[in-house]
Design a protein around this motif. Structure first.
Motif, PDB file in Angstrom:
ATOM      1  N   GLY B 322       0.472  -0.990  -0.163  1.00  0.00           N
ATOM      2  CA  GLY B 322      -0.113   0.423   0.092  1.00  0.00           C
ATOM      3  C   GLY B 322       0.565   1.018   0.282  1.00  0.00           C
ATOM      4  N   TRP B 323       1.975   1.133   0.499  1.00  0.00           N
ATOM      5  CA  TRP B 323       2.608   2.559   1.369  1.00  0.00           C
ATOM      6  C   TRP B 323       3.861   2.917  -0.315  1.00  0.00           C
ATOM      7  CZ3 TRP B 323       0.800   6.098   4.339  1.00  0.00           C
ATOM      8  CH2 TRP B 323      -0.168   5.857   4.540  1.00  0.00           C
ATOM      9  N   LYS B 324       4.117   1.821  -0.183  1.00  0.00           N
ATOM     10  CA  LYS B 324       5.544   1.735  -1.470  1.00  0.00           C
ATOM     11  C   LYS B 324       5.943   1.785  -2.341  1.00  0.00           C
ATOM     12  CE  LYS B 324       8.783   0.688   2.490  1.00  0.00           C
ATOM     13  NZ  LYS B 324      10.012   0.002   2.758  1.00  0.00           N
ATOM     14  N   VAL B 325       4.293   1.186  -2.694  1.00  0.00           N
ATOM     15  CA  VAL B 325       4.078   0.635  -4.555  1.00  0.00           C
ATOM     16  C   VAL B 325       3.181   1.306  -5.245  1.00  0.00           C
ATOM     17  CG1 VAL B 325       3.867  -0.552  -5.770  1.00  0.00           C
ATOM     18  CG2 VAL B 325       5.114  -1.375  -3.991  1.00  0.00           C
ATOM     19  N   PHE B 326       1.716   1.501  -4.509  1.00  0.00           N
ATOM     20  CA  PHE B 326       0.350   1.721  -4.732  1.00  0.00           C
ATOM     21  C   PHE B 326       0.483   3.822  -4.462  1.00  0.00           C
ATOM     22  CE2 PHE B 326      -2.242  -2.249  -4.110  1.00  0.00           C
ATOM     23  CZ  PHE B 326      -1.450  -2.382  -5.548  1.00  0.00           C
ATOM     24  N   ILE B 327       0.435   3.578  -3.487  1.00  0.00           N
ATOM     25  CA  ILE B 327       1.129   5.334  -3.526  1.00  0.00           C
ATOM     26  C   ILE B 327       1.575   6.378  -4.427  1.00  0.00           C
ATOM     27  CG2 ILE B 327       1.129   7.612  -1.424  1.00  0.00           C
ATOM     28  CD1 ILE B 327      -0.203   5.658   0.358  1.00  0.00           C
ATOM     29  N   PRO B 328       3.263   6.254  -4.487  1.00  0.00           N
ATOM     30  CA  PRO B 328       3.879   6.359  -5.297  1.00  0.00           C
ATOM     31  C   PRO B 328       3.631   6.296  -6.540  1.00  0.00           C
ATOM     32  CG  PRO B 328       5.704   4.870  -4.633  1.00  0.00           C
ATOM     33  CD  PRO B 328       4.353   5.302  -3.742  1.00  0.00           C
ATOM     34  N   VAL B 329       2.964   5.137  -7.549  1.00  0.00           N
ATOM     35  CA  VAL B 329       2.100   4.487  -8.957  1.00  0.00           C
ATOM     36  C   VAL B 329       1.742   6.059  -8.669  1.00  0.00           C
ATOM     37  CG1 VAL B 329       1.283   3.184  -9.676  1.00  0.00           C
ATOM     38  CG2 VAL B 329       3.568   2.277  -8.773  1.00  0.00           C
ATOM     39  N   CYS B 330       0.543   5.895  -7.913  1.00  0.00           N
ATOM     40  CA  CYS B 330      -0.618   6.785  -7.943  1.00  0.00           C
ATOM     41  C   CYS B 330      -0.182   8.487  -8.361  1.00  0.00           C
ATOM     42  CB  CYS B 330      -1.637   6.665  -7.434  1.00  0.00           C
ATOM     43  SG  CYS B 330      -2.612   5.854  -7.405  1.00  0.00           S
ATOM     44  N   ILE B 331       0.741   9.063  -7.121  1.00  0.00           N
ATOM     45  CA  ILE B 331       1.080   9.893  -7.838  1.00  0.00           C
ATOM     46  C   ILE B 331       1.584  10.406  -9.033  1.00  0.00           C
ATOM     47  CG2 ILE B 331       2.787  11.247  -6.554  1.00  0.00           C
ATOM     48  CD1 ILE B 331       2.372  10.603  -3.879  1.00  0.00           C
ATOM     49  N   ALA B 332       2.801   9.591  -9.558  1.00  0.00           N
ATOM     50  CA  ALA B 332       3.451   9.516 -10.280  1.00  0.00           C
ATOM     51  C   ALA B 332       2.232   9.881 -11.189  1.00  0.00           C
ATOM     52  CB  ALA B 332       4.369   8.677 -10.746  1.00  0.00           C
ATOM     53  N   TRP B 333       1.684   8.654 -11.976  1.00  0.00           N
ATOM     54  CA  TRP B 333       0.709   8.668 -12.947  1.00  0.00           C
ATOM     55  C   TRP B 333       0.061  10.041 -13.051  1.00  0.00           C
ATOM     56  CZ3 TRP B 333       1.690   5.920 -16.944  1.00  0.00           C
ATOM     57  CH2 TRP B 333       1.123   6.229 -18.123  1.00  0.00           C
ATOM     58  N   MET B 334      -0.673  10.586 -11.891  1.00  0.00           N
ATOM     59  CA  MET B 334      -1.063  11.989 -11.644  1.00  0.00           C
ATOM     60  C   MET B 334      -0.754  13.120 -12.159  1.00  0.00           C
ATOM     61  SD  MET B 334      -1.956  13.616  -8.011  1.00  0.00           S
ATOM     62  CE  MET B 334      -3.370  11.716  -7.104  1.00  0.00           C
ATOM     63  N   GLY B 335       1.155  12.770 -11.996  1.00  0.00           N
ATOM     64  CA  GLY B 335       1.828  13.819 -13.216  1.00  0.00           C
ATOM     65  C   GLY B 335       1.504  13.504 -14.692  1.00  0.00           C
ATOM     66  N   VAL B 336       2.326  12.763 -14.492  1.00  0.00           N
ATOM     67  CA  VAL B 336       2.405  11.696 -16.175  1.00  0.00           C
ATOM     68  C   VAL B 336       0.663  12.663 -17.130  1.00  0.00           C
ATOM     69  CG1 VAL B 336       1.657  10.087 -17.638  1.00  0.00           C
ATOM     70  CG2 VAL B 336       3.514   9.956 -16.185  1.00  0.00           C
ATOM     71  N   VAL B 337      -0.161  11.756 -15.705  1.00  0.00           N
ATOM     72  CA  VAL B 337      -1.298  12.147 -17.390  1.00  0.00           C
ATOM     73  C   VAL B 337      -1.576  14.147 -17.078  1.00  0.00           C
ATOM     74  CG1 VAL B 337      -4.212  12.545 -16.159  1.00  0.00           C
ATOM     75  CG2 VAL B 337      -2.633  10.644 -16.376  1.00  0.00           C
ATOM     76  N   GLY B 338      -0.977  14.812 -16.058  1.00  0.00           N
ATOM     77  CA  GLY B 338      -1.571  16.568 -15.934  1.00  0.00           C
ATOM     78  C   GLY B 338      -0.665  17.024 -17.079  1.00  0.00           C
ATOM     79  N   ILE B 339       0.669  16.212 -17.112  1.00  0.00           N
ATOM     80  CA  ILE B 339       0.955  16.798 -18.888  1.00  0.00           C
ATOM     81  C   ILE B 339       0.628  16.440 -20.070  1.00  0.00           C
ATOM     82  CG2 ILE B 339       3.582  16.542 -19.510  1.00  0.00           C
ATOM     83  CD1 ILE B 339       5.020  16.041 -16.594  1.00  0.00           C
ATOM     84  N   TRP B 340      -0.155  14.989 -19.422  1.00  0.00           N
ATOM     85  CA  TRP B 340      -1.123  14.795 -21.161  1.00  0.00           C
ATOM     86  C   TRP B 340      -1.896  15.350 -21.257  1.00  0.00           C
ATOM     87  CZ3 TRP B 340      -1.996   8.853 -21.258  1.00  0.00           C
ATOM     88  CH2 TRP B 340      -2.684   8.575 -22.651  1.00  0.00           C
ATOM     89  N   MET B 341      -1.973  15.618 -19.993  1.00  0.00           N
ATOM     90  CA  MET B 341      -3.597  16.605 -20.734  1.00  0.00           C
ATOM     91  C   MET B 341      -3.191  18.045 -21.661  1.00  0.00           C
ATOM     92  SD  MET B 341      -6.084  15.721 -17.771  1.00  0.00           S
ATOM     93  CE  MET B 341      -7.756  16.700 -18.071  1.00  0.00           C
ATOM     94  N   MET B 342      -2.249  18.684 -21.153  1.00  0.00           N
ATOM     95  CA  MET B 342      -1.617  19.832 -21.602  1.00  0.00           C
ATOM     96  C   MET B 342      -0.958  19.857 -22.482  1.00  0.00           C
ATOM     97  SD  MET B 342      -2.701  21.892 -18.954  1.00  0.00           S
ATOM     98  CE  MET B 342      -4.035  21.574 -18.257  1.00  0.00           C
ATOM     99  N   SER B 343      -0.749  19.376 -23.364  1.00  0.00           N
ATOM    100  CA  SER B 343       0.563  18.436 -24.363  1.00  0.00           C
ATOM    101  C   SER B 343      -0.686  18.732 -25.234  1.00  0.00           C
ATOM    102  CB  SER B 343       0.925  16.928 -23.824  1.00  0.00           C
ATOM    103  OG  SER B 343      -0.058  16.183 -24.352  1.00  0.00           O
TER     104      SER B 343
END
Lengths: 200, 349
Positions: B322-343
């Motif tokens: 939960g803490w060391k795998v899923f939360i980092p994955v979610c935060i990373a994908w949040m950044g990716v999607v944020g950039i993707w949406m603006m691109s």
């Protein structure tokens, strides 16, 4: 009486009762549960004011996480109700002073709010109006700097919590899962060949 | 329908009629839900039986169809033992804390375009707030039993629920970023648009494909949230510390009804957020409730499939995931999607 007024008075009565029980109950777990009830009633009152975002966030943050942590703490600690009451008489004047100050402050706020115009200034919005969107817009445009400041304060709190509990390298026997995954059978067991004993 | 509404308003007055109509709608949601819960237990035992080349329950009624009723009757007739020194009121209230959120959350779940009990703007937020209340059932059940084993079990399960709630919340944030709304109906409708939907293969424009890592995190998190295998610490034989250790009879079964009700709820939410809700997978079929039901069924069966397949996680591995795998994955994908949406390659315009 309008239905909305009835709901308001009902929620307020529950809220006042729950808040009074929080400070009068002897069992701290029961007190925490009454705090949950108080939060729920307050969220209902905010919902009546059409502040659905704040109402739901109140439940999400205070009921969903903060009070759970309270409960964790009061369950773990062995709290003696009699010892808690020892300094009651001594601390009474200070407590009364703080309480009356808070009541006075709230009185000022409400007086200045309601003396000018009794009618609420909050406009009655249609169903299309999204409270969440409006708050988000304000937070990220007009109040961007205070918002960033608040997040820095929170971040400091997180770092401080970690720094307080982390006391150097822990000497525990926890295992590294990545090493566990790649373990081979040969590293776990050793098969010995022993010659059978001869019967004579 | 309009005639019925008119008649009701004339008979009862508008205010009373609204309350009565809402109550009727609540019954229309809750009764089928409870029936589904009962038959989900049978389906689970049947499916796991078939996977293990057994027959599953087949004695009570044709194909064992009356088995859930027999189980319910048996649990109803059993004594509810309240341990000595237990906090009686909290002990009896804990199962209610468990089941109430699993039922209350259905208020904002849309079954079809516009078919929803409460069509509120902050639907997703409401869902997160209400489901976060479920942790009280676990904590209070553990504490009020006046048993150290139950208490430790309650603490463990509560820590597990809170950890995976964070991962779940973060994955929901990504969903609401791309759908630009907190309203569940709008989230479904947003999935019906896009490049692939225009080509007729709309199931490729649902959220599961562009948000695939988040989808995986969400699917695993709901298994952990509902205390299901392989995250069912409370039922582990080797660590005999479940929060419901001291419960018996109907009080115990309420925890299980809550577990199955939240399984169905989580499957419904997963279908709505990631699998396009009531939208049909191909453009040539009409949309409708049956698609949502089919998706919920598929997600539920995969719950059972997971249970029949994987061995139970160890407690520290559960927390680590939960803490060391899923939360980092979610935060990373949040950044990716944020950039993707603006691109310029954004697929959500």
């Amino acid at each position: 009486m309008e239905f909305k007024t009835f709901v308001f008075y009902f929620l307020s009565a529950v809220l006042l009762y729950a808040a009074a029980r929080v400070v009068t109950l002897r069992n701290p777990v029961h007190a925490a549960l009454h705090l949950v009830l108080a939060f729920f009633s307050a969220s209902g009152i905010w919902m009546l004011l059409q502040a659905e975002f704040l109402a739901i966030v109140l439940v999400l943050v205070y009921v969903g996480s903060v009070t759970v942590l309270f409960l964790f703490v009061v369950m773990m600690l062995d709290i003696d109700a009699n010892r808690m009451r020892e300094g009651f008489r001594k601390n009474m004047p200070l407590g009364l002073g703080v309480a009356s100050l808070m009541i006075a402050e709230m009185g000022f706020v409400f007086y200045s709010r309601f003396s000018g115009h009794v009618e609420s200034a909050a406009r009655q919005a249609g169903p299309e109006y999204s409270n969440v969107k409006e708050i988000g817009r304000l937070l990220f445009t007009e109040y961007a700097y205070p918002f960033e400041l608040a997040s820095v304060v929170l971040l400091t709190g997180v770092v401080a919590a970690v720094a307080l509990t982390l006391r150097g390298k822990q000497k525990n026997k926890s295992v590294d899962p990545s090493e566990q995954v790649f373990v081979k059978a040969g590293e776990r067991i050793r098969i010995l060949h022993m010659p059978p004993e001869k019967m004579e | 329908m309009d005639m019925l509404r008119q008649f009701g308003q004339d008979m009862l007055g508008p205010a009373v009629f609204m309350v009565a109509a809402t109550l009727a709608k609540i019954v229309c949601i809750t009764l089928p839900l409870m029936l589904c819960v009962a038959y989900l237990t049978l389906l689970e035992r049947k499916i796991i039986g078939w996977m293990q080349t057994r027959l599953g329950p087949n004695r009570v009624g044709p194909f064992g169809l009356f088995q859930p009723l027999a189980d319910g009757l048996k649990l109803l007739l059993k004594e509810i033992v309240i341990p000595s020194g237990a906090d009686k009121w909290v002990f009896l209230a804990a199962p209610v804390f468990s089941i109430a959120p699993a039922l209350a959350a259905w208020a904002v779940v849309p079954f079809d375009d516009g078919v929803v009990l409460a069509d509120i703007n902050a639907g997703l937020l409401y869902l997160m707030a209400i489901t976060s209340v479920g942790v009280y059932g676990v904590v209070l059940a553990g504490w009020s039993s006046n048993s150290r084993y139950a208490f430790l079990g309650g603490m463990r399960s509560a820590a597990q629920l809170i950890s995976y709630e964070i991962a779940m919340g973060l994955s929901l944030v990504v969903v609401l970023m791309v759908s630009n709304s907190l309203n569940l109906g709008d989230i479904v409708n947003a999935q019906g648009k896009g490049l692939f939907a225009g080509m007729g293969v709309s199931f490729l424009s649902w959220n599961w494909l562009p948000l695939f890592p988040v989808f995986v995190v969400y699917m695993v998190s709901i298994v952990a949230e509902t205390n299901r295998a392989p995250f069912d610490m409370a039922e582990g034989e080797s660590e005999i510390i479940g929060f419901h250790l001291e419960y018996s009879g109907l009080a115990f079964s309420l925890f299980y009804v809550a577990e199955y009700a939240s399984m169905i709820l989580c499957s419904a939410i997963a279908s709505i957020l990631f699998l396009g809700g009531w939208l049909s997978p191909l453009g040539c079929f009409p949309d409708g409730f049956h698609w949502l039901a089919a998706k919920i069924f598929i997600v539920l069966v995969s719950f059972l499939w997971i249970r029949a397949t994987f061995p139970r996680y160890r407690y520290d591995q559960v927390m680590r995931l939960g803490w060391k795998v899923f939360i980092p994955v979610c935060i990373a994908w949040m950044g990716v999607v944020g950039i993707w949406m603006m691109s310029p390659w954004s697929v959500w315009k």
